[in-house]
Design a protein around this motif. Structure first.
Motif, PDB file in Angstrom:
ATOM      1  N   GLN A 161      -0.062 -10.311 -18.205  1.00 30.39           N
ATOM      2  CA  GLN A 161       0.113  -8.867 -18.075  1.00 30.39           C
ATOM      3  C   GLN A 161      -0.267  -8.361 -16.687  1.00 30.39           C
ATOM      4  OE1 GLN A 161      -2.103  -6.770 -21.117  1.00 30.39           O
ATOM      5  NE2 GLN A 161      -1.930  -8.508 -22.476  1.00 30.39           N
ATOM      6  N   ALA A 162      -1.025  -9.167 -15.974  1.00 32.29           N
ATOM      7  CA  ALA A 162      -1.572  -8.711 -14.695  1.00 32.29           C
ATOM      8  C   ALA A 162      -0.463  -8.620 -13.654  1.00 32.29           C
ATOM      9  CB  ALA A 162      -2.669  -9.663 -14.226  1.00 32.29           C
ATOM     10  N   GLN A 163      -0.132  -7.417 -13.275  1.00 33.12           N
ATOM     11  CA  GLN A 163       0.873  -7.201 -12.251  1.00 33.12           C
ATOM     12  C   GLN A 163       0.202  -7.186 -10.881  1.00 33.12           C
ATOM     13  OE1 GLN A 163       4.254  -6.722 -12.947  1.00 33.12           O
ATOM     14  NE2 GLN A 163       3.685  -7.264 -15.042  1.00 33.12           N
ATOM     15  N   LYS A 164       0.904  -7.713  -9.902  1.00 36.08           N
ATOM     16  CA  LYS A 164       0.367  -7.647  -8.547  1.00 36.08           C
ATOM     17  C   LYS A 164       0.248  -6.187  -8.132  1.00 36.08           C
ATOM     18  CE  LYS A 164       0.925  -9.122  -3.800  1.00 36.08           C
ATOM     19  NZ  LYS A 164       1.806  -9.674  -2.756  1.00 36.08           N
ATOM     20  N   VAL A 165      -0.880  -5.839  -7.581  1.00 36.21           N
ATOM     21  CA  VAL A 165      -1.114  -4.466  -7.130  1.00 36.21           C
ATOM     22  C   VAL A 165      -0.624  -4.333  -5.693  1.00 36.21           C
ATOM     23  CG1 VAL A 165      -2.849  -2.679  -6.699  1.00 36.21           C
ATOM     24  CG2 VAL A 165      -3.117  -4.238  -8.660  1.00 36.21           C
ATOM     25  N   GLU A 166       0.457  -3.610  -5.530  1.00 34.54           N
ATOM     26  CA  GLU A 166       1.005  -3.371  -4.191  1.00 34.54           C
ATOM     27  C   GLU A 166       0.250  -2.208  -3.546  1.00 34.54           C
ATOM     28  OE1 GLU A 166       3.188  -5.293  -2.916  1.00 34.54           O
ATOM     29  OE2 GLU A 166       4.099  -6.314  -4.647  1.00 34.54           O
ATOM     30  N   PHE A 167       0.063  -2.283  -2.245  1.00 32.48           N
ATOM     31  CA  PHE A 167      -0.652  -1.206  -1.564  1.00 32.48           C
ATOM     32  C   PHE A 167      -0.241  -1.136  -0.100  1.00 32.48           C
ATOM     33  CE2 PHE A 167      -3.231  -5.026  -1.422  1.00 32.48           C
ATOM     34  CZ  PHE A 167      -3.589  -5.123  -0.085  1.00 32.48           C
ATOM     35  N   THR A 168      -0.448   0.024   0.478  1.00 34.34           N
ATOM     36  CA  THR A 168      -0.272   0.260   1.909  1.00 34.34           C
ATOM     37  C   THR A 168      -1.640   0.631   2.467  1.00 34.34           C
ATOM     38  OG1 THR A 168       1.970   1.091   1.566  1.00 34.34           O
ATOM     39  CG2 THR A 168       0.868   1.731   3.620  1.00 34.34           C
ATOM     40  N   GLU A 169      -2.012   0.072   3.594  1.00 35.19           N
ATOM     41  CA  GLU A 169      -3.312   0.419   4.181  1.00 35.19           C
ATOM     42  C   GLU A 169      -3.189   0.572   5.691  1.00 35.19           C
ATOM     43  OE1 GLU A 169      -6.391  -2.587   3.766  1.00 35.19           O
ATOM     44  OE2 GLU A 169      -4.929  -4.200   3.873  1.00 35.19           O
ATOM     45  N   TYR A 170      -4.032   1.432   6.217  1.00 36.74           N
ATOM     46  CA  TYR A 170      -4.026   1.697   7.654  1.00 36.74           C
ATOM     47  C   TYR A 170      -5.307   2.452   8.009  1.00 36.74           C
ATOM     48  CZ  TYR A 170      -2.494   6.350   6.122  1.00 36.74           C
ATOM     49  OH  TYR A 170      -2.410   7.571   5.511  1.00 36.74           O
ATOM     50  N   ASP A 171      -5.575   2.579   9.295  1.00 38.85           N
ATOM     51  CA  ASP A 171      -6.735   3.321   9.781  1.00 38.85           C
ATOM     52  C   ASP A 171      -6.293   4.574  10.517  1.00 38.85           C
ATOM     53  OD1 ASP A 171      -8.682   1.533   8.879  1.00 38.85           O
ATOM     54  OD2 ASP A 171      -8.532   0.288  10.674  1.00 38.85           O
ATOM     55  N   LEU A 172      -7.014   5.661  10.289  1.00 36.54           N
ATOM     56  CA  LEU A 172      -6.851   6.832  11.140  1.00 36.54           C
ATOM     57  C   LEU A 172      -7.598   6.587  12.456  1.00 36.54           C
ATOM     58  CD1 LEU A 172      -7.341   9.878   8.712  1.00 36.54           C
ATOM     59  CD2 LEU A 172      -5.207   8.863   9.533  1.00 36.54           C
ATOM     60  N   PRO A 173      -7.270   7.314  13.508  1.00 39.69           N
ATOM     61  CA  PRO A 173      -7.975   7.132  14.782  1.00 39.69           C
ATOM     62  C   PRO A 173      -9.492   7.301  14.679  1.00 39.69           C
ATOM     63  CG  PRO A 173      -5.972   8.392  15.135  1.00 39.69           C
ATOM     64  CD  PRO A 173      -6.124   8.234  13.649  1.00 39.69           C
ATOM     65  N   ASN A 174      -9.969   8.104  13.708  1.00 41.77           N
ATOM     66  CA  ASN A 174     -11.416   8.296  13.566  1.00 41.77           C
ATOM     67  C   ASN A 174     -12.090   7.181  12.782  1.00 41.77           C
ATOM     68  OD1 ASN A 174     -10.622   8.820  10.941  1.00 41.77           O
ATOM     69  ND2 ASN A 174     -11.062  11.018  11.009  1.00 41.77           N
ATOM     70  N   GLY A 175     -11.333   6.145  12.404  1.00 36.64           N
ATOM     71  CA  GLY A 175     -11.918   4.992  11.730  1.00 36.64           C
ATOM     72  C   GLY A 175     -11.829   5.008  10.218  1.00 36.64           C
ATOM     73  N   LEU A 176     -11.343   6.104   9.641  1.00 39.54           N
ATOM     74  CA  LEU A 176     -11.216   6.159   8.183  1.00 39.54           C
ATOM     75  C   LEU A 176     -10.161   5.154   7.727  1.00 39.54           C
ATOM     76  CD1 LEU A 176     -11.946   7.579   5.470  1.00 39.54           C
ATOM     77  CD2 LEU A 176     -10.000   9.110   5.900  1.00 39.54           C
ATOM     78  N   HIS A 177     -10.552   4.258   6.830  1.00 40.57           N
ATOM     79  CA  HIS A 177      -9.586   3.302   6.285  1.00 40.57           C
ATOM     80  C   HIS A 177      -8.917   3.928   5.071  1.00 40.57           C
ATOM     81  CE1 HIS A 177      -7.730  -0.598   6.048  1.00 40.57           C
ATOM     82  NE2 HIS A 177      -7.936  -0.616   4.730  1.00 40.57           N
TER      83      HIS A 177
END
Length: 431
Positions: A8-24
């Motif tokens: 049942q475990a589906q792969k969790v797709e995600f998008t990630e990036y950093d803002l210039p102030n360092g917030l992930h």
């Protein structure tokens, strides 16, 4: 072959990036329900506090709901509930996690609330005094007046003599009373900064639009100074420590044993979790069957692994039935531990434990909030590996029967533990 649960475990797709102030920023799109979870995980917990100033991280869990320059005192929760949402926060030894779960058409409100908390919090004497009373009441309810409520504090302060794990996240009320407003403000400025945080959003979202909203609400938050944290190293326990603690809220004594074990990213941590489940995970577990069902010498018996970032704490406990002497209970627990050390668990037991852990994995990711938190935790604790969420099943399957036996041998040694007799306060009075 995969178990039905694992399938049942589906792969969790995600998008990630950093803002210039360092917030992930981590974004996960799931349109199966019109719901969105907005969360911020700050990499600050009680281990970032100083001796004499404990409880700050947990205090901020409360304080940052007080209000902001644009949200009046007491309005935070009202804004959430009146727009169909729910929200809360939790603090551990290692992180503080704030979240809102909204109908997906309220995504922007969730982002505004969390950006306000980060950018415009009001940290003043009124808020500090108000939340000081709230925290004191929480401590009275959860610890001071709760039967066995002080056991974790008693065990951790003996297992960790140098490391800040020495105290629990709720901390000392005397420390909070002694703290000044500038100290609270300095703690916020140091740790509640974008470069020490992960914004994780999961649910019915449009990725491109959400990126625009994140930029609009969080880009203005100034970057903080780098957070410098250095793990405090504890010397190994080489001789069994035996001690006694007293609790005015109990009538039945208990015996605890505690072992210092590796932190959550170590492979052995997963093996220790499995050992705890083998020993006390339900009515069919080894300790329950032996001590509660068969010998009937224990009212309750348990083993569990506190899996933390720098170290773990592996604890066992038993409450006696029919006035069974506490050393006899410890002897029975030790016998089952010795059996794990000297013998491989059966293939049947191994399959059962694998299925349990796979089921736990699927359950943990069954809600948008669970996905948001686990994505953030992967980045925060697993060397910025957000994809840890998709590697947990492989890690579970990688733990062999031999690994379980080796971990039991390595860490559950009598000369490397704290044994605590946890007694009613009346026992101290009658001494």
């Amino acid at each position: 072959m995969l178990s039905s649960t694992a399938a049942q475990a589906q792969k969790v797709e995600f998008t990630e990036y950093d803002l210039p102030n360092g917030l992930h920023v981590i974004l996960h799109q799931d349109k199966t329900a019109p719901v969105v979870a907005v969360s911020v995980m700050y990499h600050v917990g009680s281990k970032n506090e100083q001796v004499g100033r404990s409880g700050f991280a947990h205090f901020f869990e409360h304080l940052l709901f007080e209000g902001t320059q644009n949200i009046k005192r007491g309005e935070f929760f009202k804004l959430v509930s009146s727009n169909g949402g729910q929200n809360n926060a939790t603090t551990s030894h290692d992180r503080t996690f704030y979240y809102e779960v909204f109908p997906s058409n309220q995504l922007e409100l969730g982002l505004w609330l969390e950006s306000e908390r980060m950018l415009h919090p009001v940290i003043n004497e009124i808020g500090v005094k108000t939340q000081n009373e709230v925290v004191k009441e929480e401590k009275r309810m959860r610890i001071d007046n709760q039967p066995y409520g002080g056991f974790a504090n008693e065990m951790f302060k003996r297992l960790f003599t140098k490391h800040p794990y020495n105290w629990q996240p709720i901390g000392s009320m005397a420390d909070l009373d002694a703290a000044t407003l500038p100290e609270f403000q300095a703690f916020f400025k140091k740790y509640y900064v974008p470069n020490n945080a992960v914004l994780s959003i999961a649910g019915d979202i449009d990725i491109a639009k959400t990126k625009d909203l994140v930029s609009a609400y969080f880009s203005a938050v100034p970057k903080g100074a780098p957070v410098d944290y250095k793990k405090v190293i504890e010397e190994p326990i080489t001789k069994m420590i035996v001690d006694t603690a007293y609790d005015a809220n109990i009538q039945i004594p208990a015996i605890f044993a505690g072992y210092r074990v590796p932190g959550m990213t170590d492979k052995d941590s997963k093996a220790m979790e499995m050992i705890s489940s083998i020993l006390s995970g339900g009515a069919s577990s080894k300790l329950y069957k032996k001590m509660v069902d068969e010998k009937k010498n224990a009212l309750q018996v348990a083993a569990f692994n506190f899996s933390l970032e720098d170290y773990g704490a592996y604890l066992t406990l038993a409450l006696p039935n029919n006035n069974t002497p506490l050393p006899e209970l410890l002897k029975d627990i030790d016998a089952e531990v010795a059996s794990l050390q000297n013998n491989l668990i059966s293939e049947e037991e191994y399959k059962k434990i694998q299925n349990q852990f796979e089921n736990n994995y699927v359950t943990a990711n069954s809600t948008m909030l669970g996905v948001a938190e686990n994505l953030a935790a992967g980045y925060t604790f697993h060397n910025k590996n957000t994809n840890n969420i998709n590697q947990e099943l492989d890690k579970i399957r990688a733990v062999t029967r031999q690994d379980i036996q080796a971990a039991a041998k390595k860490y559950l040694q009598p000369n490397a533990r704290v044994v605590l007799y946890y007694l009613p306060a009346s026992a101290k009075a009658s001494k």
